[in-house]
Design a protein around this motif. Structure first.
Motif, PDB file in Angstrom:
ATOM      1  N   MET A 158       0.825  -1.474   0.152  1.00  0.00           N
ATOM      2  CA  MET A 158      -0.041   0.158   0.511  1.00  0.00           C
ATOM      3  C   MET A 158       0.871   0.978  -0.290  1.00  0.00           C
ATOM      4  N   THR A 159       0.508   2.108  -0.697  1.00  0.00           N
ATOM      5  CA  THR A 159       1.631   3.375  -1.317  1.00  0.00           C
ATOM      6  C   THR A 159       0.774   4.912  -0.468  1.00  0.00           C
ATOM      7  N   LEU A 160       1.021   5.453   0.749  1.00  0.00           N
ATOM      8  CA  LEU A 160       0.814   6.499   1.508  1.00  0.00           C
ATOM      9  C   LEU A 160       0.636   7.813   0.508  1.00  0.00           C
ATOM     10  N   ASP A 161      -0.003   8.231   0.425  1.00  0.00           N
ATOM     11  CA  ASP A 161       0.022   9.861  -0.384  1.00  0.00           C
ATOM     12  C   ASP A 161      -0.822  10.773   1.288  1.00  0.00           C
ATOM     13  N   PHE A 162      -0.058  11.561   1.503  1.00  0.00           N
ATOM     14  CA  PHE A 162      -0.297  12.768   3.090  1.00  0.00           C
ATOM     15  C   PHE A 162      -0.855  13.865   2.193  1.00  0.00           C
ATOM     16  N   SER A 163      -0.236  13.583   0.648  1.00  0.00           N
ATOM     17  CA  SER A 163      -0.526  14.964   0.304  1.00  0.00           C
ATOM     18  C   SER A 163      -1.949  15.367  -0.476  1.00  0.00           C
ATOM     19  N   ILE A 164      -3.151  14.183  -0.357  1.00  0.00           N
ATOM     20  CA  ILE A 164      -4.782  13.891  -0.111  1.00  0.00           C
ATOM     21  C   ILE A 164      -5.550  15.131   0.452  1.00  0.00           C
ATOM     22  N   LEU A 165      -4.785  15.055   2.232  1.00  0.00           N
ATOM     23  CA  LEU A 165      -5.298  15.788   2.776  1.00  0.00           C
ATOM     24  C   LEU A 165      -5.217  17.261   2.767  1.00  0.00           C
ATOM     25  N   LEU A 166      -4.425  17.591   1.905  1.00  0.00           N
ATOM     26  CA  LEU A 166      -4.859  19.380   1.599  1.00  0.00           C
ATOM     27  C   LEU A 166      -5.504  20.188   1.139  1.00  0.00           C
ATOM     28  N   ARG A 167      -6.302  18.890   0.313  1.00  0.00           N
ATOM     29  CA  ARG A 167      -7.685  18.973  -0.421  1.00  0.00           C
ATOM     30  C   ARG A 167      -8.548  19.466   0.830  1.00  0.00           C
ATOM     31  N   PHE A 168      -8.299  18.831   1.774  1.00  0.00           N
ATOM     32  CA  PHE A 168      -9.265  19.415   2.985  1.00  0.00           C
ATOM     33  C   PHE A 168      -8.996  19.666   4.100  1.00  0.00           C
ATOM     34  N   GLU A 169      -8.324  20.404   4.452  1.00  0.00           N
ATOM     35  CA  GLU A 169      -7.509  20.738   5.439  1.00  0.00           C
ATOM     36  C   GLU A 169      -8.073  21.961   5.705  1.00  0.00           C
ATOM     37  N   HIS A 170      -9.522  23.421   5.102  1.00  0.00           N
ATOM     38  CA  HIS A 170      -9.999  23.658   5.627  1.00  0.00           C
ATOM     39  C   HIS A 170     -11.150  23.072   6.783  1.00  0.00           C
ATOM     40  N   ALA A 171     -11.204  22.227   6.459  1.00  0.00           N
ATOM     41  CA  ALA A 171     -12.477  21.313   6.887  1.00  0.00           C
ATOM     42  C   ALA A 171     -11.896  20.589   8.182  1.00  0.00           C
ATOM     43  N   LEU A 172     -10.182  19.863   8.224  1.00  0.00           N
ATOM     44  CA  LEU A 172     -10.208  19.488   9.043  1.00  0.00           C
ATOM     45  C   LEU A 172      -9.837  20.787  10.478  1.00  0.00           C
ATOM     46  N   LEU A 173      -8.886  22.470   9.918  1.00  0.00           N
ATOM     47  CA  LEU A 173      -9.572  23.183  10.648  1.00  0.00           C
ATOM     48  C   LEU A 173     -10.660  23.679  11.330  1.00  0.00           C
ATOM     49  N   LEU A 174     -11.817  23.420  10.595  1.00  0.00           N
ATOM     50  CA  LEU A 174     -12.976  24.037  11.532  1.00  0.00           C
ATOM     51  C   LEU A 174     -13.475  23.075  12.441  1.00  0.00           C
ATOM     52  N   GLY A 175     -12.851  21.584  11.888  1.00  0.00           N
ATOM     53  CA  GLY A 175     -13.310  20.352  12.930  1.00  0.00           C
ATOM     54  C   GLY A 175     -12.690  20.467  14.209  1.00  0.00           C
ATOM     55  N   LEU A 176     -11.256  21.183  14.323  1.00  0.00           N
ATOM     56  CA  LEU A 176     -10.441  21.146  15.444  1.00  0.00           C
ATOM     57  C   LEU A 176     -10.923  22.955  16.424  1.00  0.00           C
ATOM     58  N   TRP A 177     -11.641  23.378  15.466  1.00  0.00           N
ATOM     59  CA  TRP A 177     -11.983  24.552  16.044  1.00  0.00           C
ATOM     60  C   TRP A 177     -13.070  24.166  16.124  1.00  0.00           C
ATOM     61  N   MET A 178     -14.091  23.519  16.533  1.00  0.00           N
ATOM     62  CA  MET A 178     -15.177  23.293  17.275  1.00  0.00           C
ATOM     63  C   MET A 178     -14.235  22.506  18.395  1.00  0.00           C
ATOM     64  N   THR A 179     -13.685  20.974  18.333  1.00  0.00           N
ATOM     65  CA  THR A 179     -13.348  21.059  19.641  1.00  0.00           C
ATOM     66  C   THR A 179     -12.041  22.029  20.447  1.00  0.00           C
ATOM     67  N   ILE A 180     -11.605  22.578  20.373  1.00  0.00           N
ATOM     68  CA  ILE A 180     -11.049  23.850  20.823  1.00  0.00           C
ATOM     69  C   ILE A 180     -12.545  24.610  21.811  1.00  0.00           C
ATOM     70  N   LYS A 181     -12.812  24.942  20.924  1.00  0.00           N
ATOM     71  CA  LYS A 181     -14.262  25.505  21.383  1.00  0.00           C
ATOM     72  C   LYS A 181     -14.873  24.944  22.212  1.00  0.00           C
ATOM     73  N   LEU A 182     -15.425  23.976  22.322  1.00  0.00           N
ATOM     74  CA  LEU A 182     -16.440  22.506  22.940  1.00  0.00           C
ATOM     75  C   LEU A 182     -15.545  22.947  24.538  1.00  0.00           C
ATOM     76  N   THR A 183     -13.722  21.784  24.179  1.00  0.00           N
ATOM     77  CA  THR A 183     -13.118  22.000  25.274  1.00  0.00           C
ATOM     78  C   THR A 183     -13.885  23.218  26.033  1.00  0.00           C
ATOM     79  N   VAL A 184     -13.039  24.308  25.883  1.00  0.00           N
ATOM     80  CA  VAL A 184     -13.019  25.151  26.098  1.00  0.00           C
ATOM     81  C   VAL A 184     -14.043  26.292  26.882  1.00  0.00           C
ATOM     82  N   ILE A 185     -15.469  25.673  26.642  1.00  0.00           N
ATOM     83  CA  ILE A 185     -16.415  26.064  27.512  1.00  0.00           C
ATOM     84  C   ILE A 185     -16.634  24.633  28.081  1.00  0.00           C
ATOM     85  N   CYS A 186     -16.403  23.777  28.305  1.00  0.00           N
ATOM     86  CA  CYS A 186     -17.170  23.028  29.046  1.00  0.00           C
ATOM     87  C   CYS A 186     -15.647  22.717  30.525  1.00  0.00           C
TER      88      CYS A 186
END
Length: 221
Positions: free
Chosen positions: A1-29
């Motif tokens: 199996m060939t690993l290709d981490f470059s594919i994640l560059l297409r979803f950088e914005h989505a991951l950042l939004l998910g991270l922001w939601m995680t941080i916001k939830l954590t701070v509130i709690c």
């Protein structure tokens, strides 16, 4: 199996939004949970037997049951009992706040018990009202002594927050799972998600150790 981490560059914005939601939830709690934990800690050191019993049942229940089950019960069962709809965000906040309140209450209880009774006796001798005693004398010392453990609890809560993905909340873990399913690249996606959690949690864990050493030195314990 060939690993290709470059594919994640297409979803950088989505991951950042998910991270922001995680941080916001954590701070509130963290804010709500620590506030609740201090009140419960006071209740567990109270002379009122009923208050101690109720607070002890709450703490033992939420410390003794899996957070995931608590989350599922609040998301699926609580709306049926109350007759209202709860969003996944609201359910996540309630579940993690109650859990955080339970674990931090033990931290505050230990720090409250470490405050010498002579200080409270001095407050009584000065005629200070109970609320002034708590705010100006008890609270600052309890928080200072509890800081190292509280910070560890906060890091743990940040990691536990990944459980809210199970009820469809769009946090970092949920976004990562969706990207993994859509791209059929679970190794790359979930590895990066794990690294993101690690990159945030590890420095905080090291910082806790440094802060703990300084506080213990300050308190000469």
């Amino acid at each position: 199996m060939t690993l290709d981490f470059s594919i994640l560059l297409r979803f950088e914005h989505a991951l950042l939004l998910g991270l922001w939601m995680t941080i916001k939830l954590t701070v509130i709690c963290i804010v709500l949970g620590c506030s609740l934990g201090f009140l419960v800690g006071l209740a567990r050191t109270s002379r009122n037997v009923a208050l101690r019993a109720v607070s002890s049942i709450y703490v033992e229940f939420f410390r003794g049951t899996p957070v995931l089950i608590q989350l599922f019960w609040i998301f699926f069962c609580l709306p049926l009992l109350l007759g209202v709809e709860l969003s996944n965000l609201t359910s996540g906040i309630i579940a993690l706040t109650l859990y955080m309140g339970a674990i931090t209450s033990e931290t505050f209880r230990a720090s409250l018990n470490s405050i010498g009774p002579e200080q409270l006796d001095a407050c009584v001798a000065l005629g200070l009202p109970r609320n002034i005693q708590i705010i100006n004398v008890v609270l600052p010392q309890a928080v200072l002594r509890a800081i190292p453990t509280l910070l560890s609890n906060c890091v743990s809560l940040f990691k536990e927050s990944a459980l809210v993905s199970a009820v469809g909340m769009a946090d970092l873990m949920f976004v990562g799972q969706n990207i993994s399913n859509n791209t059929a690249r679970p190794v790359e996606v979930l590895t990066v998600v794990a690294l993101i959690y690690f990159v945030i949690a590890f420095p905080l864990t090291r910082a806790v150790s440094l802060i703990e050493a300084r506080i213990l030195k300050k308190l000469a314990i």
